[in-house]
Design a protein around this motif. Sequence first.
Motif, PDB file in Angstrom:
ATOM      1  N   ALA A  36     -63.199  62.375   7.957  1.00  0.00           N
ATOM      2  CA  ALA A  36     -64.031  63.630   7.566  1.00  0.00           C
ATOM      3  C   ALA A  36     -64.132  64.432   8.746  1.00  0.00           C
ATOM      4  CB  ALA A  36     -65.418  63.163   7.149  1.00  0.00           C
ATOM      5  N   ALA A  37     -64.377  63.880  10.121  1.00  0.00           N
ATOM      6  CA  ALA A  37     -64.677  64.837  11.362  1.00  0.00           C
ATOM      7  C   ALA A  37     -63.441  65.517  11.549  1.00  0.00           C
ATOM      8  CB  ALA A  37     -65.279  63.800  12.490  1.00  0.00           C
ATOM      9  N   GLU A  38     -62.328  64.664  11.443  1.00  0.00           N
ATOM     10  CA  GLU A  38     -61.101  65.322  11.751  1.00  0.00           C
ATOM     11  C   GLU A  38     -60.912  66.686  10.870  1.00  0.00           C
ATOM     12  OE1 GLU A  38     -58.548  65.047  13.923  1.00  0.00           O
ATOM     13  OE2 GLU A  38     -59.658  63.408  14.923  1.00  0.00           O
ATOM     14  N   ILE A  39     -60.997  66.395   9.734  1.00  0.00           N
ATOM     15  CA  ILE A  39     -60.900  67.610   8.570  1.00  0.00           C
ATOM     16  C   ILE A  39     -61.932  68.523   8.701  1.00  0.00           C
ATOM     17  CG2 ILE A  39     -61.037  68.035   6.191  1.00  0.00           C
ATOM     18  CD1 ILE A  39     -58.500  66.463   6.706  1.00  0.00           C
ATOM     19  N   TYR A  40     -62.818  68.448   9.130  1.00  0.00           N
ATOM     20  CA  TYR A  40     -64.142  69.491   9.554  1.00  0.00           C
ATOM     21  C   TYR A  40     -63.495  70.245  10.713  1.00  0.00           C
ATOM     22  CZ  TYR A  40     -68.400  71.863  11.081  1.00  0.00           C
ATOM     23  OH  TYR A  40     -69.224  72.784  11.311  1.00  0.00           O
ATOM     24  N   GLY A  41     -63.081  69.360  11.871  1.00  0.00           N
ATOM     25  CA  GLY A  41     -62.748  70.020  12.919  1.00  0.00           C
ATOM     26  C   GLY A  41     -61.521  70.951  12.965  1.00  0.00           C
ATOM     27  N   SER A  43     -60.539  72.373  10.012  1.00  0.00           N
ATOM     28  CA  SER A  43     -60.753  73.878   9.107  1.00  0.00           C
ATOM     29  C   SER A  43     -61.718  74.693  10.009  1.00  0.00           C
ATOM     30  CB  SER A  43     -61.413  73.308   7.683  1.00  0.00           C
ATOM     31  OG  SER A  43     -62.697  72.630   8.283  1.00  0.00           O
ATOM     32  N   ASN A  44     -62.420  74.315  10.810  1.00  0.00           N
ATOM     33  CA  ASN A  44     -63.307  75.011  11.521  1.00  0.00           C
ATOM     34  C   ASN A  44     -62.652  75.822  12.743  1.00  0.00           C
ATOM     35  OD1 ASN A  44     -65.708  76.032  12.207  1.00  0.00           O
ATOM     36  ND2 ASN A  44     -66.216  74.584  13.680  1.00  0.00           N
ATOM     37  N   SER A  45     -61.560  75.087  13.201  1.00  0.00           N
ATOM     38  CA  SER A  45     -60.759  75.842  14.130  1.00  0.00           C
ATOM     39  C   SER A  45     -59.854  76.945  13.388  1.00  0.00           C
ATOM     40  CB  SER A  45     -59.732  74.816  14.992  1.00  0.00           C
ATOM     41  OG  SER A  45     -58.990  74.098  14.067  1.00  0.00           O
ATOM     42  N   HIS A  47     -60.462  78.751  10.788  1.00  0.00           N
ATOM     43  CA  HIS A  47     -61.383  79.949   9.991  1.00  0.00           C
ATOM     44  C   HIS A  47     -62.161  80.454  11.196  1.00  0.00           C
ATOM     45  CE1 HIS A  47     -59.133  79.208   6.478  1.00  0.00           C
ATOM     46  NE2 HIS A  47     -59.641  77.972   6.514  1.00  0.00           N
TER      47      HIS A  47
END
Length: 61
Positions: A36-41, A43-45, A47
Amino acid sequence: MVFRISPIRARQGSKGMRVLAILLGSLVLALMAWFAAEIYGVSNSRHGSPVDTNTSTQQKP
């Protein structure tokens, strides 16, 4: 008076399926949190706003 206790009876607890289930369950939860942290990171980078990587403090003439 000396009490004799067998080594098997003196143990704190037995290793069994419960311990294995707890260890495997915690491993699965840790991997899910990491994913989950990898996916968030990622997607955050993608957008996020561009970051200024210029770290020099000198002004250009």
